[in-house]
Design a protein around this motif. Structure first.
Motif, PDB file in Angstrom:
ATOM      1  N   MET A  90       0.839  -1.163   0.000  1.00 33.11           N
ATOM      2  CA  MET A  90       0.000   0.000   0.000  1.00 33.11           C
ATOM      3  C   MET A  90       0.888   1.232   0.000  1.00 33.11           C
ATOM      4  SD  MET A  90      -2.565   1.312   2.944  1.00 33.11           S
ATOM      5  CE  MET A  90      -3.191   2.947   2.795  1.00 33.11           C
ATOM      6  N   THR A  91       0.566   2.207  -0.836  1.00 33.53           N
ATOM      7  CA  THR A  91       1.243   3.503  -0.843  1.00 33.53           C
ATOM      8  C   THR A  91       0.252   4.563  -0.391  1.00 33.53           C
ATOM      9  OG1 THR A  91       2.661   2.823  -2.674  1.00 33.53           O
ATOM     10  CG2 THR A  91       2.497   5.181  -2.241  1.00 33.53           C
ATOM     11  N   ALA A  92       0.644   5.341   0.597  1.00 35.02           N
ATOM     12  CA  ALA A  92      -0.242   6.362   1.149  1.00 35.02           C
ATOM     13  C   ALA A  92      -0.298   7.585   0.244  1.00 35.02           C
ATOM     14  CB  ALA A  92       0.241   6.763   2.532  1.00 35.02           C
ATOM     15  N   ARG A  93      -1.492   8.090   0.008  1.00 27.94           N
ATOM     16  CA  ARG A  93      -1.660   9.356  -0.712  1.00 27.94           C
ATOM     17  C   ARG A  93      -1.775  10.516   0.267  1.00 27.94           C
ATOM     18  NH1 ARG A  93      -6.483   8.134  -4.545  1.00 27.94           N
ATOM     19  NH2 ARG A  93      -6.468   6.018  -3.808  1.00 27.94           N
ATOM     20  N   THR A  94      -2.216  10.207   1.488  1.00 26.40           N
ATOM     21  CA  THR A  94      -2.326  11.185   2.566  1.00 26.40           C
ATOM     22  C   THR A  94      -1.758  10.533   3.822  1.00 26.40           C
ATOM     23  OG1 THR A  94      -4.512  10.402   3.241  1.00 26.40           O
ATOM     24  CG2 THR A  94      -4.450  12.168   1.589  1.00 26.40           C
ATOM     25  N   LEU A  95      -1.792  11.240   4.931  1.00 23.57           N
ATOM     26  CA  LEU A  95      -1.381  10.653   6.202  1.00 23.57           C
ATOM     27  C   LEU A  95      -2.321   9.498   6.545  1.00 23.57           C
ATOM     28  CD1 LEU A  95       0.245  10.697   8.878  1.00 23.57           C
ATOM     29  CD2 LEU A  95      -1.494  12.273   9.747  1.00 23.57           C
ATOM     30  N   VAL A  96      -1.754   8.339   6.832  1.00 30.96           N
ATOM     31  CA  VAL A  96      -2.538   7.170   7.243  1.00 30.96           C
ATOM     32  C   VAL A  96      -2.086   6.830   8.656  1.00 30.96           C
ATOM     33  CG1 VAL A  96      -3.089   4.752   6.790  1.00 30.96           C
ATOM     34  CG2 VAL A  96      -2.697   6.318   4.879  1.00 30.96           C
ATOM     35  N   ARG A  97      -2.979   7.035   9.614  1.00 31.38           N
ATOM     36  CA  ARG A  97      -2.636   6.787  11.019  1.00 31.38           C
ATOM     37  C   ARG A  97      -3.108   5.412  11.456  1.00 31.38           C
ATOM     38  NH1 ARG A  97      -5.316  10.750  14.569  1.00 31.38           N
ATOM     39  NH2 ARG A  97      -4.457   9.385  16.151  1.00 31.38           N
ATOM     40  N   ASP A  98      -2.206   4.683  12.077  1.00 28.59           N
ATOM     41  CA  ASP A  98      -2.528   3.399  12.708  1.00 28.59           C
ATOM     42  C   ASP A  98      -3.225   2.423  11.757  1.00 28.59           C
ATOM     43  OD1 ASP A  98      -1.390   4.411  14.992  1.00 28.59           O
ATOM     44  OD2 ASP A  98      -3.283   4.968  15.914  1.00 28.59           O
ATOM     45  N   LEU A  99      -2.622   2.214  10.607  1.00 34.29           N
ATOM     46  CA  LEU A  99      -3.121   1.214   9.660  1.00 34.29           C
ATOM     47  C   LEU A  99      -2.947  -0.168  10.280  1.00 34.29           C
ATOM     48  CD1 LEU A  99      -4.086   0.548   6.730  1.00 34.29           C
ATOM     49  CD2 LEU A  99      -1.656   0.302   6.172  1.00 34.29           C
ATOM     50  N   LEU A 100      -3.967  -0.986  10.182  1.00 29.89           N
ATOM     51  CA  LEU A 100      -3.923  -2.334  10.754  1.00 29.89           C
ATOM     52  C   LEU A 100      -4.615  -3.304   9.811  1.00 29.89           C
ATOM     53  CD1 LEU A 100      -3.366  -4.245  13.184  1.00 29.89           C
ATOM     54  CD2 LEU A 100      -5.649  -3.645  14.004  1.00 29.89           C
ATOM     55  N   LEU A 101      -3.942  -4.382   9.493  1.00 28.83           N
ATOM     56  CA  LEU A 101      -4.564  -5.473   8.753  1.00 28.83           C
ATOM     57  C   LEU A 101      -5.009  -6.502   9.782  1.00 28.83           C
ATOM     58  CD1 LEU A 101      -5.260  -6.910   6.081  1.00 28.83           C
ATOM     59  CD2 LEU A 101      -3.048  -8.040   6.266  1.00 28.83           C
ATOM     60  N   GLN A 102      -6.306  -6.678   9.927  1.00 24.55           N
ATOM     61  CA  GLN A 102      -6.838  -7.636  10.898  1.00 24.55           C
ATOM     62  C   GLN A 102      -6.862  -9.017  10.245  1.00 24.55           C
ATOM     63  OE1 GLN A 102     -10.573  -5.985  12.242  1.00 24.55           O
ATOM     64  NE2 GLN A 102      -9.529  -4.698  13.720  1.00 24.55           N
ATOM     65  N   ALA A 103      -5.759  -9.721  10.410  1.00 26.86           N
ATOM     66  CA  ALA A 103      -5.564 -11.000   9.725  1.00 26.86           C
ATOM     67  C   ALA A 103      -6.631 -12.029  10.078  1.00 26.86           C
ATOM     68  CB  ALA A 103      -4.177 -11.547  10.044  1.00 26.86           C
ATOM     69  N   ASP A 104      -7.155 -11.989  11.291  1.00 27.62           N
ATOM     70  CA  ASP A 104      -8.170 -12.972  11.676  1.00 27.62           C
ATOM     71  C   ASP A 104      -9.469 -12.800  10.891  1.00 27.62           C
ATOM     72  OD1 ASP A 104      -8.574 -10.543  13.063  1.00 27.62           O
ATOM     73  OD2 ASP A 104      -9.727 -11.563  14.622  1.00 27.62           O
ATOM     74  N   ARG A 105      -9.659 -11.654  10.246  1.00 29.99           N
ATOM     75  CA  ARG A 105     -10.828 -11.474   9.379  1.00 29.99           C
ATOM     76  C   ARG A 105     -10.626 -12.152   8.024  1.00 29.99           C
ATOM     77  NH1 ARG A 105     -14.616  -7.423  10.761  1.00 29.99           N
ATOM     78  NH2 ARG A 105     -14.096  -6.467  12.741  1.00 29.99           N
ATOM     79  N   LEU A 106      -9.378 -12.466   7.700  1.00 31.86           N
ATOM     80  CA  LEU A 106      -9.066 -13.148   6.449  1.00 31.86           C
ATOM     81  C   LEU A 106      -9.232 -14.652   6.599  1.00 31.86           C
ATOM     82  CD1 LEU A 106      -5.797 -11.190   5.638  1.00 31.86           C
ATOM     83  CD2 LEU A 106      -8.100 -10.729   4.766  1.00 31.86           C
ATOM     84  N   ASP A 107      -8.762 -15.152   7.724  1.00 27.56           N
ATOM     85  CA  ASP A 107      -8.810 -16.584   8.014  1.00 27.56           C
ATOM     86  C   ASP A 107      -8.540 -16.720   9.513  1.00 27.56           C
ATOM     87  OD1 ASP A 107      -7.503 -19.340   8.420  1.00 27.56           O
ATOM     88  OD2 ASP A 107      -8.195 -19.463   6.346  1.00 27.56           O
ATOM     89  N   PRO A 108      -9.256 -17.579  10.208  1.00 24.26           N
ATOM     90  CA  PRO A 108      -9.036 -17.712  11.656  1.00 24.26           C
ATOM     91  C   PRO A 108      -7.594 -18.055  12.032  1.00 24.26           C
ATOM     92  CG  PRO A 108     -11.034 -18.859  11.010  1.00 24.26           C
ATOM     93  CD  PRO A 108     -10.353 -18.421   9.745  1.00 24.26           C
ATOM     94  N   GLU A 109      -6.862 -18.683  11.127  1.00 26.56           N
ATOM     95  CA  GLU A 109      -5.482 -19.075  11.421  1.00 26.56           C
ATOM     96  C   GLU A 109      -4.449 -18.098  10.867  1.00 26.56           C
ATOM     97  OE1 GLU A 109      -4.799 -23.141  10.373  1.00 26.56           O
ATOM     98  OE2 GLU A 109      -6.761 -23.745  11.128  1.00 26.56           O
TER      99      GLU A 109
END
Length: 62
Positions: free
Chosen positions: A1-20
């Protein structure tokens, strides 16, 4: 991901992709033009649309 503006506290919640699934990093703040790659282990069926739905960040206040 490349930010176009300030991105604060970006988080990928991996458990939403797959429980493991596990992401290789937690909260990330990006300045405009900075980029980050977040690796995910344990995600059996990767696709970009699902990944986008698991990305969250702090929204700017007005």
């Amino acid at each position: 991901m490349t930010a176009r503006t300030l991105v604060r506290d970006l988080l990928l919640q991996a458990d939403r992709l797959d429980p493991e699934a596990v992401a290789d990093r937690g909260l990330v703040t990006l300045l405009p033009g900075e980029e980050v790659t977040i690796g995910v282990r344990g995600w059996k069926t990767p696709d970009a649309d699902t990944a986008r739905s698991a990305l969250y960040c702090v929204e700017p206040t007005r």
